[in-house]
Design a protein around this motif. Structure first.
Motif, mmCIF file in Angstrom:
data_model
loop_
_atom_site.group_PDB
_atom_site.id
_atom_site.type_symbol
_atom_site.label_atom_id
_atom_site.label_comp_id
_atom_site.label_asym_id
_atom_site.label_seq_id
_atom_site.Cartn_x
_atom_site.Cartn_y
_atom_site.Cartn_z
ATOM 1 N N LEU A 96 0.769 -1.255 0.008
ATOM 2 C CA LEU A 96 0.026 -0.171 -0.123
ATOM 3 C C LEU A 96 0.678 1.256 0.133
ATOM 4 N N CYS A 97 2.083 1.128 0.344
ATOM 5 C CA CYS A 97 3.085 2.330 0.653
ATOM 6 C C CYS A 97 4.103 2.420 -0.447
ATOM 7 N N MET A 98 3.887 1.954 -1.440
ATOM 8 C CA MET A 98 5.005 1.799 -2.431
ATOM 9 C C MET A 98 4.942 3.079 -3.360
ATOM 10 N N HIS A 99 3.883 3.495 -3.706
ATOM 11 C CA HIS A 99 3.686 4.546 -4.522
ATOM 12 C C HIS A 99 3.697 5.731 -3.946
ATOM 13 N N GLN A 100 4.669 6.391 -3.285
ATOM 14 C CA GLN A 100 4.865 7.491 -2.897
ATOM 15 C C GLN A 100 5.917 8.365 -3.701
ATOM 16 N N GLY A 101 6.496 7.950 -4.744
ATOM 17 C CA GLY A 101 7.152 8.587 -5.317
ATOM 18 C C GLY A 101 8.585 8.470 -4.946
ATOM 19 N N GLY A 102 9.695 8.732 -5.673
ATOM 20 C CA GLY A 102 10.905 9.139 -5.138
ATOM 21 C C GLY A 102 11.921 8.069 -5.932
ATOM 22 N N ASP A 103 13.103 8.113 -5.446
ATOM 23 C CA ASP A 103 14.258 7.176 -6.074
ATOM 24 C C ASP A 103 14.618 6.047 -5.367
ATOM 25 N N PHE A 104 14.372 6.161 -4.024
ATOM 26 C CA PHE A 104 14.717 5.152 -3.144
ATOM 27 C C PHE A 104 13.647 4.609 -2.085
ATOM 28 N N GLY A 208 12.184 2.399 -8.583
ATOM 29 C CA GLY A 208 11.460 1.904 -9.696
ATOM 30 C C GLY A 208 11.569 0.364 -10.027
ATOM 31 N N LEU A 209 12.691 -0.158 -9.420
ATOM 32 C CA LEU A 209 12.899 -1.813 -9.471
ATOM 33 C C LEU A 209 11.842 -2.421 -8.528
ATOM 34 N N LEU A 210 11.417 -1.790 -7.324
ATOM 35 C CA LEU A 210 10.455 -2.255 -6.460
ATOM 36 C C LEU A 210 9.175 -2.131 -7.272
ATOM 37 N N HIS A 211 8.936 -1.104 -7.965
ATOM 38 C CA HIS A 211 7.647 -1.062 -8.692
ATOM 39 C C HIS A 211 7.337 -2.071 -9.709
ATOM 40 N N SER A 212 8.609 -2.320 -10.609
ATOM 41 C CA SER A 212 8.628 -3.316 -11.579
ATOM 42 C C SER A 212 8.457 -4.828 -11.182
ATOM 43 N N PHE A 221 1.269 -14.188 3.777
ATOM 44 C CA PHE A 221 0.652 -13.363 4.820
ATOM 45 C C PHE A 221 1.723 -12.757 5.904
ATOM 46 N N LEU A 222 2.655 -13.938 6.317
ATOM 47 C CA LEU A 222 3.512 -13.415 7.060
ATOM 48 C C LEU A 222 4.707 -14.334 6.930
ATOM 49 N N TYR A 223 5.920 -13.955 6.991
ATOM 50 C CA TYR A 223 7.199 -14.791 6.800
ATOM 51 C C TYR A 223 7.379 -15.064 5.454
ATOM 52 N N PHE A 224 8.763 -14.934 5.074
ATOM 53 C CA PHE A 224 9.251 -15.559 3.648
ATOM 54 C C PHE A 224 8.708 -14.563 2.271
ATOM 55 N N GLU A 225 8.011 -13.567 2.894
ATOM 56 C CA GLU A 225 7.941 -12.551 1.785
ATOM 57 C C GLU A 225 9.142 -11.973 1.214
ATOM 58 N N ASP A 226 10.073 -11.888 2.214
ATOM 59 C CA ASP A 226 11.361 -11.066 1.886
ATOM 60 C C ASP A 226 12.164 -12.237 1.366
ATOM 61 N N PHE A 227 12.276 -13.222 1.486
ATOM 62 C CA PHE A 227 12.838 -14.330 0.610
ATOM 63 C C PHE A 227 12.426 -14.356 -0.699
ATOM 64 N N ASP A 228 11.186 -14.231 -0.900
ATOM 65 C CA ASP A 228 10.425 -14.307 -2.191
ATOM 66 C C ASP A 228 10.944 -13.089 -3.224
ATOM 67 N N LEU A 229 10.861 -11.926 -2.392
ATOM 68 C CA LEU A 229 11.283 -10.649 -2.943
ATOM 69 C C LEU A 229 12.854 -10.788 -3.382
ATOM 70 N N SER A 230 13.576 -11.214 -2.457
ATOM 71 C CA SER A 230 15.324 -11.161 -2.760
ATOM 72 C C SER A 230 15.394 -11.979 -3.900
ATOM 73 N N VAL A 231 14.751 -13.205 -4.121
ATOM 74 C CA VAL A 231 15.077 -13.999 -5.282
ATOM 75 C C VAL A 231 14.554 -13.495 -6.687
#
Length: 281
Positions: A96-104, A208-212, A221-231
């Motif tokens: 929900l918070c990704m689209h604030q604009g910006g570089d990082f 920009g990479l996060l959006h793509s 729901f909880l746990y391993f979403e960071d693993f998935d995003l990293s891969v």
């Protein structure tokens, strides 16, 4: 006469954090360390805008307990406090918070306390290393013990040992766990761009990479979403460990939080391996 150098473009940084029945004293420490790091960033770099979004996933159950803590934060231009009608889970709430604009974009847990120089170190590394899409910090607990937040791709055995093994069994597999948790690289004191898995407690990414990548996969729901995003991120850019970017983290340890958390941890682990490949040993 040498030509004048072009001034560096001003940085736009967005920040997101997700609360769930957070302790108020912990939130105050989180808030104050974040403000100090943002102010240090503004003192060292041209900054156009810093925005922040906070999602309280417990608001539907507990009411508004924390919004007053996030008003008028020095150095942060805008704060949006979101109170969803139900607990959305970790990844969906951050999305929900990704689209604030910006570089990082900084993804930050409310039990993480940034060192004053953390944002300066992380953003400087991303600016100097265009092949890096995400940086992960050097984290310790409150006693100064290293937490080994960056890892290699896990096997099922690593997953079971790290999450559930008693200390005696973990000791037998200490060398294996040290390899999985990248102890040698973590303690070397120099950046490393060979990280395969970064902890979701503190991720600094190119927006920009996060959006793509469409942010976190909301099937977790909880746990391993960071693993998935990293891969998924590593298919496009490197993940780099930056030891000069320091944090204190006093959360984690799913297996110590009760059966509900253990079930969520196992379920998410099964989904991760089913999506990205089973490595048993």
């Amino acid at each position: 006469m040498p030509e004048p150098s072009t001034p560096a473009p001003a940085i736009c940084l967005s920040i997101s954090t997700v609360l769930y029945r957070s302790d108020e004293s912990q939130l105050l420490r989180f808030r104050d360390s974040l403000v100090a790091s943002v102010q240090q960033l503004r003192g060292c770099n041209p900054v156009a805008r810093v925005s922040m979004a906070v999602v309280d996933n417990a608001a539907a159950e507990d009411g508004d307990r924390h919004s007053r803590l996030f008003t008028r934060l020095p150095g942060i231009d805008a704060v949006r406090f979101i109170q969803p009608e139900r607990n959305l889970g970790y990844g969906k709430a951050h999305n929900l918070c990704m689209h604030q604009g910006g570089d990082f974009h900084l993804i930050l847990n409310p039990d993480v306390y940034l060192d004053a120089d953390a944002l300066v170190a992380g953003i400087d590394y991303l600016q100097r290393h265009p092949a890096t899409g995400m940086v992960t910090p050097y984290g310790t607990d409150d006693d100064g013990q290293p937490l080994f937040l960056c890892k290699r791709y896990p096997t099922v055995l690593d997953f079971l040992l790290r999450g559930f093994a008693p200390p005696a069994l973990r000791k037998l597999f200490a060398a294996r766990l040290a390899h999985y948790e990248m102890h040698r690289e973590y303690l070397a004191g120099v950046p490393c761009d060979e990280v395969e898995i970064a902890s979701g407690c503190c991720m600094l990414l190119r927006t920009g990479l996060l959006h793509s990548l469409h942010g976190f996969c909301e099937d977790y729901f909880l746990y391993f979403e960071d693993f998935d995003l990293s891969v998924r991120l590593r298919q496009h850019a490197a993940i780099s460990f930056v030891p000069q970017m320091k944090i204190i983290h006093d959360g984690g340890h799913a297996a110590r939080k009760g059966w509900w958390h253990i079930r969520q941890f196992v379920r998410a682990g099964f989904r991760f391996f089913s999506s990205h490949g089973w490595r048993w040993w």
